[in-house]
Write a protein that holds these residues in place. Structure first.
Motif, short mmCIF file in Angstrom:
data_model
loop_
_atom_site.label_atom_id
_atom_site.label_comp_id
_atom_site.label_asym_id
_atom_site.label_seq_id
_atom_site.Cartn_x
_atom_site.Cartn_y
_atom_site.Cartn_z
N PRO A 211 0.49 -1.68 -0.07
CA PRO A 211 0.07 -0.37 0.01
C PRO A 211 0.67 1.16 0.21
CG PRO A 211 0.01 -1.07 1.95
CD PRO A 211 0.91 -1.87 0.86
N GLN A 212 1.82 1.60 0.67
CA GLN A 212 3.29 2.12 0.26
C GLN A 212 3.81 2.48 -0.95
OE1 GLN A 212 4.50 4.21 4.31
NE2 GLN A 212 3.57 2.35 5.03
N ARG A 213 4.55 3.54 -1.11
CA ARG A 213 4.96 3.58 -2.25
C ARG A 213 6.35 3.06 -1.52
NH1 ARG A 213 4.33 6.28 -7.29
NH2 ARG A 213 6.24 4.66 -7.90
N ARG A 214 7.61 2.67 -2.75
CA ARG A 214 8.98 2.65 -1.95
C ARG A 214 9.53 3.06 -1.60
NH1 ARG A 214 13.40 1.20 -6.22
NH2 ARG A 214 11.67 1.97 -7.56
N GLN A 215 9.64 4.25 -1.76
CA GLN A 215 10.59 5.22 -1.96
C GLN A 215 9.73 6.23 -0.21
OE1 GLN A 215 8.77 5.68 -4.72
NE2 GLN A 215 10.21 5.83 -6.81
N THR A 216 8.55 5.82 -0.34
CA THR A 216 7.94 5.93 0.83
C THR A 216 8.33 5.45 1.81
OG1 THR A 216 6.63 7.17 0.06
CG2 THR A 216 6.37 6.34 2.83
N LEU A 217 8.64 3.51 2.51
CA LEU A 217 8.98 2.89 2.47
C LEU A 217 10.87 3.33 3.24
CD1 LEU A 217 7.87 -0.09 1.29
CD2 LEU A 217 7.01 1.11 4.23
N LEU A 218 11.62 4.38 1.91
CA LEU A 218 12.89 3.75 2.02
C LEU A 218 13.04 4.80 3.02
CD1 LEU A 218 15.61 2.67 1.24
CD2 LEU A 218 15.66 4.03 -1.22
N LYS A 219 11.84 5.86 2.48
CA LYS A 219 12.85 7.30 3.41
C LYS A 219 12.64 7.63 5.39
CE LYS A 219 11.25 12.49 3.31
NZ LYS A 219 9.92 13.18 2.74
N THR A 220 11.30 6.70 5.24
CA THR A 220 10.95 6.44 6.67
C THR A 220 12.06 5.21 7.89
OG1 THR A 220 8.44 6.67 5.87
CG2 THR A 220 9.25 5.37 7.94
N TRP A 221 12.44 4.32 6.70
CA TRP A 221 13.70 3.36 7.20
C TRP A 221 14.65 4.58 7.50
CZ3 TRP A 221 13.76 -0.48 9.96
CH2 TRP A 221 15.82 -1.16 9.73
N HIS A 222 14.96 5.26 6.23
CA HIS A 222 16.14 6.02 6.55
C HIS A 222 16.35 6.59 7.73
CE1 HIS A 222 18.11 6.58 2.15
NE2 HIS A 222 18.14 4.79 2.57
N VAL A 225 16.84 4.94 11.21
CA VAL A 225 18.29 4.54 11.66
C VAL A 225 18.65 5.21 12.03
CG1 VAL A 225 20.45 3.99 10.40
CG2 VAL A 225 18.36 2.85 9.63
N ARG A 226 18.40 6.53 11.22
CA ARG A 226 18.76 8.02 11.40
C ARG A 226 18.39 8.28 13.43
NH1 ARG A 226 18.55 9.90 6.62
NH2 ARG A 226 16.75 11.59 6.42
N ASP A 227 17.26 7.95 13.59
CA ASP A 227 17.03 8.13 15.00
C ASP A 227 17.52 7.06 15.40
OD1 ASP A 227 15.80 10.71 13.78
OD2 ASP A 227 13.65 9.74 13.84
N SER A 228 17.76 6.67 15.32
CA SER A 228 18.08 5.07 16.57
C SER A 228 19.67 5.09 16.39
CB SER A 228 17.77 4.18 15.93
OG SER A 228 18.63 3.44 14.65
N GLY A 229 19.99 6.15 15.20
CA GLY A 229 21.99 6.31 16.11
C GLY A 229 22.71 4.92 15.31
N ARG A 230 22.08 3.83 14.50
CA ARG A 230 22.59 2.43 14.18
C ARG A 230 23.40 2.59 12.96
NH1 ARG A 230 17.55 -1.25 13.76
NH2 ARG A 230 16.83 0.43 13.03
N THR A 231 24.41 2.14 13.42
CA THR A 231 25.39 2.65 11.92
C THR A 231 26.77 0.67 11.32
OG1 THR A 231 27.41 2.45 12.96
CG2 THR A 231 26.23 4.21 12.46
N ILE A 232 25.27 -0.04 11.94
CA ILE A 232 25.96 -1.24 11.36
C ILE A 232 25.74 -1.83 10.39
CG2 ILE A 232 25.89 -4.22 12.16
CD1 ILE A 232 25.07 -3.06 14.84
N LEU A 233 24.36 -1.36 9.46
CA LEU A 233 24.08 -1.38 8.38
C LEU A 233 24.17 -0.54 7.58
CD1 LEU A 233 23.63 -3.33 5.99
CD2 LEU A 233 21.25 -3.79 6.88
N PRO A 234 25.06 0.45 7.34
CA PRO A 234 24.77 1.82 6.69
C PRO A 234 24.01 2.34 6.01
CG PRO A 234 27.00 0.80 6.63
CD PRO A 234 25.82 -0.27 6.41
N GLU A 235 22.45 2.57 6.71
CA GLU A 235 21.76 3.67 5.76
C GLU A 235 20.37 2.58 5.67
OE1 GLU A 235 23.96 6.95 4.68
OE2 GLU A 235 21.23 6.68 4.72
#
Length: 241
Positions: A211-222, A225-235
Protein backbone atom coordinates in the motif's frame (compact mmCIF):
# COMPACT_ATOMS: atom_id res chain seq x y z
CA UNK A 1 38.80 24.27 -18.25
CA UNK A 2 38.07 24.00 -21.97
CA UNK A 3 34.64 24.85 -23.33
CA UNK A 4 33.84 21.19 -24.06
CA UNK A 5 34.83 20.24 -20.51
CA UNK A 6 32.70 23.09 -19.18
CA UNK A 7 29.67 21.91 -21.14
CA UNK A 8 30.11 18.36 -19.84
CA UNK A 9 30.47 19.68 -16.29
CA UNK A 10 27.25 21.69 -16.69
CA UNK A 11 25.43 18.56 -17.86
CA UNK A 12 26.72 16.66 -14.85
CA UNK A 13 25.53 19.34 -12.42
CA UNK A 14 22.08 19.38 -14.02
CA UNK A 15 21.86 15.57 -13.99
CA UNK A 16 22.49 15.50 -10.25
CA UNK A 17 19.49 17.71 -9.47
CA UNK A 18 15.88 16.82 -10.12
CA UNK A 19 14.64 20.28 -9.11
CA UNK A 20 15.36 23.58 -10.90
CA UNK A 21 18.65 25.27 -10.00
CA UNK A 22 19.03 29.02 -10.21
CA UNK A 23 21.42 30.52 -12.73
CA UNK A 24 23.45 31.94 -9.86
CA UNK A 25 23.83 28.50 -8.25
CA UNK A 26 24.84 26.87 -11.53
CA UNK A 27 27.34 29.62 -12.33
CA UNK A 28 28.86 29.35 -8.84
CA UNK A 29 29.13 25.54 -9.12
CA UNK A 30 31.09 25.91 -12.36
CA UNK A 31 32.95 29.09 -11.35
CA UNK A 32 31.78 30.97 -14.43
CA UNK A 33 29.84 34.16 -15.05
CA UNK A 34 26.08 34.24 -15.54
CA UNK A 35 26.60 35.45 -19.10
CA UNK A 36 28.78 32.43 -19.88
CA UNK A 37 26.26 30.13 -18.22
CA UNK A 38 23.36 31.42 -20.32
CA UNK A 39 25.46 31.01 -23.46
CA UNK A 40 26.41 27.44 -22.51
CA UNK A 41 22.80 26.51 -21.76
CA UNK A 42 21.73 27.87 -25.15
CA UNK A 43 24.47 25.79 -26.81
CA UNK A 44 23.35 22.59 -25.09
CA UNK A 45 19.70 23.29 -25.93
CA UNK A 46 20.64 23.74 -29.60
CA UNK A 47 22.35 20.31 -29.47
CA UNK A 48 19.20 18.62 -28.18
CA UNK A 49 19.59 18.81 -24.41
CA UNK A 50 16.13 19.05 -22.83
CA UNK A 51 16.96 21.90 -20.44
CA UNK A 52 13.91 23.80 -19.28
CA UNK A 53 13.82 27.14 -17.50
CA UNK A 54 14.71 30.78 -17.88
CA UNK A 55 16.77 33.49 -16.17
CA UNK A 56 15.30 34.28 -12.77
CA UNK A 57 13.31 31.03 -12.70
CA UNK A 58 15.94 28.29 -12.66
CA UNK A 59 16.97 25.41 -14.91
CA UNK A 60 16.27 21.68 -14.87
CA UNK A 61 17.20 18.99 -17.40
CA UNK A 62 14.71 16.34 -18.36
CA UNK A 63 16.07 12.76 -18.34
CA UNK A 64 17.12 10.91 -21.45
CA UNK A 65 19.78 13.19 -22.95
CA UNK A 66 23.38 12.11 -23.50
CA UNK A 67 26.16 14.02 -25.18
CA UNK A 68 28.31 11.59 -27.20
CA UNK A 69 31.08 10.79 -27.13
CA UNK A 70 31.11 10.14 -23.39
CA UNK A 71 34.06 11.71 -21.60
CA UNK A 72 35.46 10.49 -18.28
CA UNK A 73 38.43 11.29 -16.10
CA UNK A 74 40.90 8.46 -15.31
CA UNK A 75 39.34 8.11 -11.85
CA UNK A 76 35.85 7.87 -13.35
CA UNK A 77 37.03 5.19 -15.79
CA UNK A 78 38.52 3.15 -12.92
CA UNK A 79 35.35 3.59 -10.84
CA UNK A 80 33.23 2.34 -13.74
CA UNK A 81 35.51 -0.61 -14.40
CA UNK A 82 35.69 -1.64 -10.74
CA UNK A 83 31.98 -1.24 -10.10
CA UNK A 84 30.88 -3.13 -13.19
CA UNK A 85 33.44 -5.90 -12.62
CA UNK A 86 32.27 -6.25 -9.01
CA UNK A 87 28.64 -6.61 -10.07
CA UNK A 88 29.53 -8.99 -12.90
CA UNK A 89 31.38 -11.21 -10.40
CA UNK A 90 29.12 -10.88 -7.35
CA UNK A 91 25.67 -10.09 -8.71
CA UNK A 92 22.90 -12.56 -9.50
CA UNK A 93 22.41 -13.77 -13.07
CA UNK A 94 20.41 -10.73 -14.14
CA UNK A 95 22.70 -8.15 -12.55
CA UNK A 96 25.87 -9.87 -13.76
CA UNK A 97 24.58 -9.91 -17.32
CA UNK A 98 23.47 -6.30 -17.01
CA UNK A 99 26.93 -5.26 -15.83
CA UNK A 100 28.64 -6.95 -18.76
CA UNK A 101 26.18 -5.42 -21.22
CA UNK A 102 26.63 -1.98 -19.65
CA UNK A 103 30.42 -2.29 -19.95
CA UNK A 104 30.07 -3.17 -23.63
CA UNK A 105 27.65 -0.29 -24.32
CA UNK A 106 29.82 2.26 -22.54
CA UNK A 107 32.93 1.02 -24.33
CA UNK A 108 31.17 1.26 -27.69
CA UNK A 109 30.55 5.02 -27.36
CA UNK A 110 33.84 6.01 -25.73
CA UNK A 111 36.62 7.56 -27.79
CA UNK A 112 39.28 4.96 -28.63
CA UNK A 113 41.84 6.08 -25.98
CA UNK A 114 39.24 5.98 -23.19
CA UNK A 115 37.90 2.64 -24.42
CA UNK A 116 41.38 1.16 -24.09
CA UNK A 117 41.64 2.63 -20.57
CA UNK A 118 38.32 1.00 -19.64
CA UNK A 119 39.23 -2.39 -21.05
CA UNK A 120 42.74 -2.39 -19.57
CA UNK A 121 41.89 -0.87 -16.20
CA UNK A 122 44.17 -2.26 -13.47
CA UNK A 123 41.53 -2.16 -10.69
CA UNK A 124 40.39 -5.75 -10.24
CA UNK A 125 37.93 -7.67 -8.09
CA UNK A 126 39.37 -10.30 -5.75
CA UNK A 127 38.29 -13.94 -5.81
CA UNK A 128 35.51 -15.12 -3.55
CA UNK A 129 33.40 -18.26 -3.01
CA UNK A 130 30.57 -18.48 -5.52
CA UNK A 131 27.01 -18.27 -4.12
CA UNK A 132 24.70 -21.23 -4.45
CA UNK A 133 22.39 -21.26 -7.48
CA UNK A 134 19.32 -21.22 -5.19
CA UNK A 135 20.47 -17.96 -3.62
CA UNK A 136 21.10 -16.42 -7.04
CA UNK A 137 17.58 -17.28 -8.25
CA UNK A 138 16.06 -15.85 -5.05
CA UNK A 139 17.86 -12.54 -5.47
CA UNK A 140 16.61 -12.21 -9.04
CA UNK A 141 13.05 -12.72 -7.81
CA UNK A 142 13.51 -10.30 -4.92
CA UNK A 143 14.73 -7.54 -7.22
CA UNK A 144 11.72 -8.08 -9.50
CA UNK A 145 9.36 -7.66 -6.54
CA UNK A 146 11.15 -4.49 -5.40
CA UNK A 147 10.91 -2.91 -8.86
CA UNK A 148 7.20 -3.78 -9.18
CA UNK A 149 6.42 -2.77 -5.54
CA UNK A 150 4.69 -6.12 -5.00
CA UNK A 151 4.37 -8.09 -1.80
CA UNK A 152 6.52 -11.18 -1.26
CA UNK A 153 5.64 -14.37 0.54
CA UNK A 154 8.86 -15.82 1.93
CA UNK A 155 9.83 -18.81 4.03
CA UNK A 156 12.65 -17.60 6.27
CA UNK A 157 15.07 -19.69 8.32
CA UNK A 158 16.52 -18.13 11.50
CA UNK A 159 20.07 -18.87 12.77
CA UNK A 160 18.74 -21.87 14.74
CA UNK A 161 17.14 -23.34 11.61
CA UNK A 162 13.53 -22.59 12.61
CA UNK A 163 11.41 -21.62 9.62
CA UNK A 164 8.59 -19.08 9.51
CA UNK A 165 6.37 -17.83 6.69
CA UNK A 166 6.18 -14.06 6.22
CA UNK A 167 4.49 -11.63 3.86
CA UNK A 168 6.79 -8.64 3.40
CA UNK A 169 6.94 -5.38 1.47
CA UNK A 170 10.44 -5.37 -0.08
CA UNK A 171 12.05 -2.00 -0.76
CA UNK A 172 15.84 -2.55 -0.88
CA UNK A 173 18.45 -5.24 -1.49
CA UNK A 174 21.75 -4.53 0.26
CA UNK A 175 24.97 -6.11 -1.04
CA UNK A 176 27.78 -7.11 1.33
CA UNK A 177 30.81 -9.22 0.43
CA UNK A 178 29.65 -11.89 2.86
CA UNK A 179 25.86 -11.64 2.46
CA UNK A 180 22.93 -10.13 0.60
CA UNK A 181 20.22 -8.59 2.76
CA UNK A 182 16.59 -7.86 1.89
CA UNK A 183 15.15 -4.86 3.72
CA UNK A 184 11.36 -4.94 3.98
CA UNK A 185 8.28 -4.17 6.06
CA UNK A 186 7.20 -7.43 7.70
CA UNK A 187 3.43 -7.90 8.11
CA UNK A 188 3.99 -10.59 10.77
CA UNK A 189 6.08 -8.29 12.98
CA UNK A 190 4.39 -5.03 11.99
CA UNK A 191 7.80 -3.39 11.60
CA UNK A 192 10.85 -3.12 9.39
CA UNK A 193 13.02 -6.21 9.22
CA UNK A 194 16.19 -7.38 7.43
CA UNK A 195 16.40 -10.86 5.90
CA UNK A 196 19.60 -12.54 4.79
CA UNK A 197 19.05 -13.90 1.28
CA UNK A 198 20.90 -17.13 2.05
CA UNK A 199 18.27 -17.87 4.71
CA UNK A 200 15.27 -17.29 2.46
CA UNK A 201 14.21 -20.84 1.63
CA UNK A 202 11.35 -19.80 -0.67
CA UNK A 203 10.20 -16.54 -2.23
CA UNK A 204 6.96 -15.97 -4.13
CA UNK A 205 6.06 -12.64 -5.75
CA UNK A 206 2.40 -11.97 -5.01
CA UNK A 207 -0.03 -10.22 -7.34
CA UNK A 208 -0.88 -7.64 -4.66
CA UNK A 209 1.02 -4.35 -4.57
CA UNK A 210 1.93 -3.10 -1.13
CA UNK A 211 0.00 0.00 0.00
CA UNK A 212 2.94 2.44 0.19
CA UNK A 213 5.41 3.57 -2.44
CA UNK A 214 8.88 2.09 -2.27
CA UNK A 215 10.44 5.56 -1.96
CA UNK A 216 8.20 6.29 1.04
CA UNK A 217 9.24 3.10 2.81
CA UNK A 218 12.89 3.81 2.09
CA UNK A 219 12.62 7.37 3.39
CA UNK A 220 10.88 6.23 6.58
CA UNK A 221 13.50 3.53 7.08
CA UNK A 222 16.34 6.02 6.61
CA UNK A 223 14.78 8.30 9.22
CA UNK A 224 14.31 5.39 11.65
CA UNK A 225 17.98 4.45 11.28
CA UNK A 226 19.15 8.04 11.77
CA UNK A 227 16.98 8.45 14.87
CA UNK A 228 18.27 5.20 16.38
CA UNK A 229 21.93 6.02 15.73
CA UNK A 230 22.60 2.54 14.33
CA UNK A 231 25.49 2.29 11.90
CA UNK A 232 26.17 -1.44 11.54
CA UNK A 233 24.20 -1.61 8.29
CA UNK A 234 24.78 1.84 6.74
CA UNK A 235 21.56 3.60 5.69
CA UNK A 236 19.41 0.53 6.33
CA UNK A 237 19.68 -0.65 9.95
CA UNK A 238 21.40 -3.43 11.83
CA UNK A 239 22.92 -6.43 10.11
CA UNK A 240 20.94 -9.61 10.83
CA UNK A 241 22.84 -12.49 12.43
Amino acid sequence: MSRSERLLALLQVLRRHSRPMSGQALAAALDISLRTLYRDIATLQSQGAMIEGAPGVGYVMQPGYMLPPLMFTPEEIEALALGLRWVADRGDVGLAGGARDAMAKIGAVLPAPLRRELEASAVLVGARPKPSPATVVAQDRLRAAIRAEHKLRIVYRDPQGTQSERVVWPFALVYFDEARVLSAWCELRGDFRNFRCDRIAQAEVLDARYPQRRQTLLKTWHQRVRDSGRTILPEFGTMPS
